[in-house]
Design an enzyme around this catalytic site. Sequence first.
Site, PDB file in Angstrom:
ATOM      1  N   GLY B  69       0.835  -1.174   0.088  1.00 44.85           N
ATOM      2  CA  GLY B  69       0.114  -0.089   0.097  1.00 44.85           C
ATOM      3  C   GLY B  69       0.912   1.338   0.114  1.00 44.85           C
ATOM      4  O   GLY B  69       0.461   2.184  -0.817  1.00 44.85           O
ATOM      5  N   CYS B 320       6.324   7.872  23.491  1.00 44.05           N
ATOM      6  CA  CYS B 320       7.362   6.761  23.936  1.00 44.05           C
ATOM      7  C   CYS B 320       7.173   5.505  23.249  1.00 44.05           C
ATOM      8  O   CYS B 320       8.147   4.718  23.425  1.00 44.05           O
ATOM      9  CB  CYS B 320       6.916   6.690  25.365  1.00 44.05           C
ATOM     10  SG  CYS B 320       5.241   6.268  25.796  1.00 44.05           S
TER      11      CYS B 320
END
Lengths: 460, 460
Positions: B69, B320
């Site tokens: 894709g 994070c």
Amino acid sequence: MAYLDAASAVPLHPVARQALQASLDEGWADPARLYREGRRARLLLDAAREAAAEAVGCRPDELVFTPSGTRAVHSGVAGALAGRRRAGTHLIVSAVEHSSVLHAAEVHEAGGGTVTQVPVDRTGRVEAAAYAAALRGDTALACLQSANHEVGTEQPVAEVAEVCRAAGVPLLVDAAQSLAWGKVAGGWSLLAASAHKWGGPSGVGLLVVRKGARFAPQGPGDERESGRAPGFENLPAIVAAAASLRAVRAEAAGEAARLRELTERIRARVPALVPDVEVVGDPVRRLPGTVTFSCLYVDGEALLHELDRAGFSVSSGSSCTSSTLLPSHVLKAMGVLSEGNVRVSLPPGTPAGDVERFLEVLPGTVAAVRERLGAPVAAEAVPRTGGDLVVDATGRRCPVPVIELAKVIGDVPVGGTVRVLSDDEAARLDIPAWCEMRGQEYVGEEPADRGTAYLVRRVS
Amino acid sequence: MAYLDAASAVPLHPVARQALQASLDEGWADPARLYREGRRARLLLDAAREAAAEAVGCRPDELVFTPSGTRAVHSGVAGALAGRRRAGTHLIVSAVEHSSVLHAAEVHEAGGGTVTQVPVDRTGRVEAAAYAAALRGDTALACLQSANHEVGTEQPVAEVAEVCRAAGVPLLVDAAQSLAWGKVAGGWSLLAASAHKWGGPSGVGLLVVRKGARFAPQGPGDERESGRAPGFENLPAIVAAAASLRAVRAEAAGEAARLRELTERIRARVPALVPDVEVVGDPVRRLPGTVTFSCLYVDGEALLHELDRAGFSVSSGSSCTSSTLLPSHVLKAMGVLSEGNVRVSLPPGTPAGDVERFLEVLPGTVAAVRERLGAPVAAEAVPRTGGDLVVDATGRRCPVPVIELAKVIGDVPVGGTVRVLSDDEAARLDIPAWCEMRGQEYVGEEPADRGTAYLVRRVS
């Protein structure tokens, strides 16, 4: 049924099939994710990279997986050229590279770069000295295949790499045809290859960039594959590719010797079995499984069709088998006959019986195609006196212009000429090649009202 | 074990597996070759293209298969921009596009083009009017996803396509997240999608270019896939991709209703089960299986880790959890909380029991992560008198700056301010988001000696 077109694609190796099926359950998740399915996929990807790197002879962090060998070449050429932009924009390729390399070179040229094509000899082989001569102060990259995909000739990669290294220029090796057989020797800087050429699945290529080689990936990227091959990794296929490369290598030495003997049979016996044939490519320094020959007065497409009907799948570099109606650029660069061209490339495991059957079937098949085309029978022509002749073959496609030439060469006296008018591009290659094979003199070409006039002088 | 990250990759659909295995024997040869193995491969490729085109709602000759894709988006954006070069070099994208679109836009900008990012509302949705406002005389292309990959919000593609059509500008739709559920409505010009998002294998994407849309493929090409996707076709995988798309579509209506009910449970019950949670994304116009929420005072990576230990595979847009330590650009564009972010995306077939178990496990998991971080307990802070406060959270990563802010907000009087010093990029998003959730006033930011000072005024 015998599939003899391994240089195009090799049927899936049993190990590739097993590895693919085994990793469908473990290898579908995103290897960049931290959860268990992602970690499993990452383990598979890391292991595949290590196995492939060992087979190539590089560090795992030098190797990325691409969607195909073609994409590996495209990305490798573009990235290496961009990484060396300060050195200049000159690119060197051999005249017989795979189209993926030549297409990358075309794009480079269209973008303002310069390209030198290094010529080959009649066997399709480059000289290291020719690369040395092509190197310039602004050369950013040189490309050379490890072996030719159409005629099987092996290239002097190590020597060319040494010449390039001495000039501080990286060498990119297209190893698509040879990686199944062994590591590419020498101090190359980049390497590209394709899994379906060694019995791996389609959808997987390799791009290796040696540490120290400057490389700047071009086009949009992402964080996958060191930024060198964007898009979700084709994971179960990558696992299958690496596993099958390892398996193929384990069988390589024995299989290479066996296939080399089989292709040697073809090299030796086809000229004896079929009149007016030219076996092309280096007779010694060649891929184990590939042999290519051209048959005078034969329509390549018709021959492929008849061989297919007889159960043999082979390919051809003849103009009539290409969508562009141009003969193969490889045969053209070699200066050999392109009409009636047949490439036989044996997949590992090809039984000797298939080759023997092919040798049985070929003579009759060629004869039938020739007969349908009204090709001259060898040595039939009787010299007559008379002046020069003109043969108008315009509007007729390969191999008709050569057939018409052959039919009338006996009608002119020794010293007399035949002027062949043709608008078929293959004639430009095949008329000189015919002269070479027949010991006649090719005088040259000149523009004509329609197409080109090719002048041939009868000397024997 | 529950894999709840379908937006990243969906496990192989049984039909994909069957089709892949069935076509390994028939689909390994080069579909461009004329011999029987090549013709068989060509038949498979043609049938796959027809099936995929029918599912997309386009003509087979408008659809090519790409290696992913991402590559479909890259090729589509580059080709459409080049095809419209005469119109200009302005590109419009939404601010919440997939990174593949944004990377293509970055390359366009680096090459001298201009890019407008259309903003989204707090649900992640664009307005057609905003696209209308962004359109210019030199706009070459606009891009819009059919639905967002991180929060599931559906975009008004048909309206935006209409606005673009009125201006004569093609719209490229990234349909990766929605194609499993149905055709993309409206008068779009280009469409990209990815098979592994619908249960097909990796290594296959779709690029559709409507007849009439100008398109000039960029980079080196070859004769495969209409010159739009070079390299050997990934054939057994293409067959599997098309077969599974058809299979998934046959089950789509029922499965969409079922998954929508399951994600609605999460949307409704998570805020009741877990304090200080923001559920993000459009509550109604959304993908059936995707739901996303953020948890105040939670470290996203720790939460993902704990959920993985508990047997749940989910993803996160928290800083994070990204290699760049930046929060997701989608959450940023929406202006919502990014800390403790969790995306749950249910693959078709997810049992209701998995969702119930997730809802059982989540509250304790969040509480444990919060406790470890020393997060404030809701409504614990007791207002005291005193002047303004400064909290130095430099060197501390998300969610610590917000935790420190929450701990002291009760220590300043109503009308007083807290100045949070932080050098963590997530704070720029999460401190305003916290203010929004808590009903406090976010005054603004200013440069500080180290990092940035974020000013918050207590209003309640």
